[in-house]
Every structure is written in structure tokens, then in C-alpha cells.
Design a protein around this motif. Structure first.
Motif, PDB file in Angstrom:
ATOM      1  N   ASP A 145       0.844  -1.276  -0.048  1.00 34.31           N
ATOM      2  CA  ASP A 145      -0.052   0.003   0.158  1.00 34.31           C
ATOM      3  C   ASP A 145       0.814   1.322   0.019  1.00 34.31           C
ATOM      4  O   ASP A 145       0.547   2.309  -0.792  1.00 34.31           O
ATOM      5  CB  ASP A 145      -0.978  -0.129   1.233  1.00 34.31           C
ATOM      6  N   THR A 146       1.853   1.213   0.579  1.00 32.34           N
ATOM      7  CA  THR A 146       2.835   2.539   0.804  1.00 32.34           C
ATOM      8  C   THR A 146       3.506   2.632  -0.450  1.00 32.34           C
ATOM      9  O   THR A 146       3.488   3.653  -0.915  1.00 32.34           O
ATOM     10  CB  THR A 146       4.025   2.224   2.018  1.00 32.34           C
ATOM     11  N   LEU A 147       3.836   1.480  -1.149  1.00 29.22           N
ATOM     12  CA  LEU A 147       4.565   1.664  -2.452  1.00 29.22           C
ATOM     13  C   LEU A 147       3.660   2.233  -3.516  1.00 29.22           C
ATOM     14  O   LEU A 147       4.192   2.789  -4.247  1.00 29.22           O
ATOM     15  CB  LEU A 147       5.151   0.413  -2.912  1.00 29.22           C
ATOM     16  N   ALA A 148       2.362   1.488  -3.374  1.00 26.39           N
ATOM     17  CA  ALA A 148       1.443   2.173  -4.470  1.00 26.39           C
ATOM     18  C   ALA A 148       1.271   3.715  -4.396  1.00 26.39           C
ATOM     19  O   ALA A 148       0.871   4.176  -5.396  1.00 26.39           O
ATOM     20  CB  ALA A 148       0.148   1.319  -4.166  1.00 26.39           C
ATOM     21  N   LYS A 149       1.303   4.065  -3.025  1.00 26.93           N
ATOM     22  CA  LYS A 149       0.963   5.567  -2.835  1.00 26.93           C
ATOM     23  C   LYS A 149       2.217   6.396  -3.559  1.00 26.93           C
ATOM     24  O   LYS A 149       1.925   7.319  -3.981  1.00 26.93           O
ATOM     25  CB  LYS A 149       0.632   5.785  -1.397  1.00 26.93           C
ATOM     26  N   LEU A 150       3.309   5.779  -3.026  1.00 27.32           N
ATOM     27  CA  LEU A 150       4.478   6.484  -3.495  1.00 27.32           C
ATOM     28  C   LEU A 150       4.658   6.704  -5.136  1.00 27.32           C
ATOM     29  O   LEU A 150       5.015   7.686  -5.557  1.00 27.32           O
ATOM     30  CB  LEU A 150       5.720   5.823  -3.104  1.00 27.32           C
ATOM     31  N   SER A 151       3.831   5.498  -5.692  1.00 23.13           N
ATOM     32  CA  SER A 151       4.064   5.491  -7.197  1.00 23.13           C
ATOM     33  C   SER A 151       2.802   6.556  -7.608  1.00 23.13           C
ATOM     34  O   SER A 151       3.060   7.278  -8.743  1.00 23.13           O
ATOM     35  CB  SER A 151       3.647   3.923  -7.594  1.00 23.13           C
ATOM     36  N   ARG A 152       1.782   6.437  -7.102  1.00 23.66           N
ATOM     37  CA  ARG A 152       0.813   7.663  -7.294  1.00 23.66           C
ATOM     38  C   ARG A 152       1.122   8.941  -7.080  1.00 23.66           C
ATOM     39  O   ARG A 152       0.901   9.749  -7.915  1.00 23.66           O
ATOM     40  CB  ARG A 152      -0.613   7.126  -6.500  1.00 23.66           C
ATOM     41  N   PHE A 153       2.067   9.165  -6.116  1.00 24.55           N
ATOM     42  CA  PHE A 153       2.513  10.604  -6.043  1.00 24.55           C
ATOM     43  C   PHE A 153       3.491  10.840  -7.182  1.00 24.55           C
ATOM     44  O   PHE A 153       3.147  11.995  -7.521  1.00 24.55           O
ATOM     45  CB  PHE A 153       3.369  10.649  -4.606  1.00 24.55           C
ATOM     46  N   GLY A 154       4.064   9.958  -7.500  1.00 30.61           N
ATOM     47  CA  GLY A 154       4.986  10.285  -8.787  1.00 30.61           C
ATOM     48  C   GLY A 154       4.098  10.724  -9.973  1.00 30.61           C
ATOM     49  O   GLY A 154       4.427  11.627 -10.923  1.00 30.61           O
ATOM     50  N   GLU A 155       2.762   9.952 -10.072  1.00 28.22           N
ATOM     51  CA  GLU A 155       2.022  10.111 -11.161  1.00 28.22           C
ATOM     52  C   GLU A 155       1.286  11.425 -11.125  1.00 28.22           C
ATOM     53  O   GLU A 155       1.305  12.330 -12.141  1.00 28.22           O
ATOM     54  CB  GLU A 155       0.940   9.242 -11.414  1.00 28.22           C
ATOM     55  N   LEU A 156       1.018  11.872  -9.978  1.00 27.83           N
ATOM     56  CA  LEU A 156       0.394  13.148  -9.665  1.00 27.83           C
ATOM     57  C   LEU A 156       1.364  14.360  -9.778  1.00 27.83           C
ATOM     58  O   LEU A 156       1.164  15.358 -10.355  1.00 27.83           O
ATOM     59  CB  LEU A 156       0.197  13.305  -8.201  1.00 27.83           C
ATOM     60  N   LEU A 157       2.769  14.074  -9.288  1.00 32.34           N
ATOM     61  CA  LEU A 157       3.737  15.021  -9.625  1.00 32.34           C
ATOM     62  C   LEU A 157       3.949  15.421 -11.090  1.00 32.34           C
ATOM     63  O   LEU A 157       3.983  16.722 -11.533  1.00 32.34           O
ATOM     64  CB  LEU A 157       5.019  14.680  -9.158  1.00 32.34           C
ATOM     65  N   ARG A 158       3.810  14.602 -11.987  1.00 37.44           N
ATOM     66  CA  ARG A 158       4.034  14.508 -13.381  1.00 37.44           C
ATOM     67  C   ARG A 158       2.764  15.429 -13.715  1.00 37.44           C
ATOM     68  O   ARG A 158       2.967  16.425 -14.799  1.00 37.44           O
ATOM     69  CB  ARG A 158       4.073  13.395 -14.184  1.00 37.44           C
ATOM     70  N   GLU A 159       1.633  15.251 -13.513  1.00 36.71           N
ATOM     71  CA  GLU A 159       0.406  15.846 -13.935  1.00 36.71           C
ATOM     72  C   GLU A 159       0.138  17.399 -13.452  1.00 36.71           C
ATOM     73  O   GLU A 159       0.003  18.401 -14.219  1.00 36.71           O
ATOM     74  CB  GLU A 159      -0.874  15.210 -13.195  1.00 36.71           C
ATOM     75  N   VAL A 160       0.631  17.504 -11.971  1.00 41.10           N
ATOM     76  CA  VAL A 160       0.681  18.870 -11.539  1.00 41.10           C
ATOM     77  C   VAL A 160       1.713  19.864 -12.057  1.00 41.10           C
ATOM     78  O   VAL A 160       1.533  21.112 -12.173  1.00 41.10           O
ATOM     79  CB  VAL A 160       0.830  18.716 -10.203  1.00 41.10           C
ATOM     80  N   ASN A 161       2.749  19.131 -12.406  1.00 41.15           N
ATOM     81  CA  ASN A 161       4.023  19.898 -12.868  1.00 41.15           C
ATOM     82  C   ASN A 161       3.660  20.641 -14.316  1.00 41.15           C
ATOM     83  O   ASN A 161       4.478  21.436 -14.411  1.00 41.15           O
ATOM     84  CB  ASN A 161       5.209  19.136 -12.912  1.00 41.15           C
ATOM     85  N   GLN A 162       2.758  20.228 -15.068  1.00 48.37           N
ATOM     86  CA  GLN A 162       2.396  20.576 -16.161  1.00 48.37           C
ATOM     87  C   GLN A 162       1.583  22.143 -15.889  1.00 48.37           C
ATOM     88  O   GLN A 162       1.595  22.954 -16.847  1.00 48.37           O
ATOM     89  CB  GLN A 162       1.322  19.766 -17.111  1.00 48.37           C
ATOM     90  N   LYS A 163       0.837  22.205 -14.587  1.00 44.93           N
ATOM     91  CA  LYS A 163       0.137  23.278 -14.519  1.00 44.93           C
ATOM     92  C   LYS A 163       0.980  24.399 -13.676  1.00 44.93           C
ATOM     93  O   LYS A 163       0.785  25.544 -13.800  1.00 44.93           O
ATOM     94  CB  LYS A 163      -1.013  23.006 -13.471  1.00 44.93           C
TER      95      LYS A 163
END
Length: 212
Positions: A13-31
Motif C-alpha cells: 500500500d505504501t509503495l502504491a501511494k509513492l507510485s501514485r504520488f509520482g503520477e500526480l507530480l507529473r500531472e501537476v507539474n504541467q500546471k
């Protein structure tokens, strides 16, 4: 390459959330520019796994209060909130757009233990057991910002104080005053990767931070 290969002791669960955080950073960094485009190329490994390596060094008590100063894109603040769900993690940054994006990510990641403030920690009334920073500024200056917001005591395997992600030599003025880390974690050695050359996590107990 699995960016979290060296962190296999963390729960799925921790590793899944860390991976999801990476996805979010990529999305948010475009804004909003949280990290440089170059940094985004390998963000899960060079930034998220890098910050998550603190789990090998630091084990806070369940009721510990942690502040992350100059959190930027939530590094290491969001990582800490994921790693230590029973602690309270509060993030501080002077850029309102970054804090707004962090708050959106906290909702997506379902992190009720984390809070983000568009404020300077010096102006905040609460105090914390541990305060983290990641190459925010020179350590003597960082100590000046946070020293009045640190509790004494011990709320984990390390005494209360500053836990700082740092590269390079310790500032001469600290060495002269014998303000030396009580413990350090060698990030380059842990990952076995020369790209992290000189990078380490240093712990300074509250008493030393005040002395500095």
C-alpha cells in the motif's frame, strides 16, 4: 527499472501511494512548476525514492508531529505522510500555488494526517517534534528559522530535532561550534548510485539546533 527496488521492506500500500504520488507530480507539474523538467524525467527514483530512504533511518512514534519546511512539491513532506500514516505531517512553503497543488494531491492520496500551509514556520504558533528540510538553504539559516518551533524530548528512534537532506560539507561555522550531526544516513551508499554522491540525511537534536 523499479524505482523502489531498494525499498522492498515497505508495504504494498505504501509503495502504491509513492507510485501514485509520482503520477500526480507529473500531472501537476504541467500546471505549476514544482520541479524542473529535467527532474521530472526520473522523479520516482531521483526524488520520491530518494526521500523515502529516510524510512531506513528514522522511525517516529505514532503520535509524533513533523513539520516539513520549504516543502516545494511535497518533498519530503508528502513522502513522510505516506511512510508514517500515524504521525501528523505539516508542510510549509511561501509559494501559494505550490501549496494549493499539494492540497489537491493530499486529497487524491487520501492522507488525512497531512496539512499544507502557505506560511513561514517562524510565524506559526505550534511546535513540532521533528522538522525536516531538503536543501532549503544553508543549515545555520535553517536552524534560525525553526529553532523556536522544536520540542525537546524523544518521539521516535531519534531525539527530537532537525532531520535534513544535505549534500556537500557541513558549514564551517557549525563545525567551529561543534554543532555536528548525532546520526547520519548515507544515501549514495544505500542506493549504490554515484548520482547521489555526497547526499545524506543528517540528524541534529533540538539542543544542538538551539545552541547553533
Amino acid at each position: 527499472m523499479n524505482p523502489f527496488e531498494k525499498l522492498s521492506d515497505l508495504s504494498p500500500d505504501t509503495l502504491a501511494k509513492l507510485s501514485r504520488f509520482g503520477e500526480l507530480l507529473r500531472e501537476v507539474n504541467q500546471k505549476v512548476n514544482l520541479l524542473s523538467r529535467k527532474d521530472m524525467d526520473d522523479v520516482e527514483y531521483r526524488h520520491i525514492a530518494f526521500c523515502a530512504s529516510i524510512s531506513q533511518f528514522f522511525k517516529p512514534a505514532d503520535d509524533a508531529r513533523i513539520a516539513d519546511v520549504g516543502t516545494g512539491g511535497g518533498l519530503p513532506g508528502i513522502v513522510l505522510a505516506i511512510l508514517y500514516p500515524n504521525t501528523t505531517v505539516e508542510m510549509f512553503d511561501g509559494v501559494g500555488k505550490k501549496i494549493a497543488m499539494i492540497n489537491e494531491m493530499l486529497v487524491d492520496l487520501k492522507l488525512p494526517n497531512a496539512y499544507a500551509h502557505n506560511a513561514r514556520i517562524e510565524e506559526y504558533k505550534d511546535s513540532f517534534d521533528y522538522i525536516t528540510g531538503r536543501s532549503v538553504c544553508a543549515l545555520p539559516m535553517f536552524f534560525g528559522f525553526v529553532r523556536k518551533r522544536l520540542n525537546k524530548g524523544k518521539k521516535g528512534n531519534l531525539k527530537n530535532g532537525v532531520i535534513y537532506f544535505k549534500g556537500g560539507e557541513l558549514e564551517p561555522e557549525l563545525v567551529k561550534k561543534k554543532i555536528l550531526p548525532s546520526a547520519e544516513f548515507d544515501i549514495e551508499k544505500f542506493f549504490g548510485d554515484s548520482r547521489f554522491e555526497g547526499k545524506r540525511i543528517s540528524h541534529f537534536p533540538t539542543e544542538l539546533v538551539i545552541k547553533a
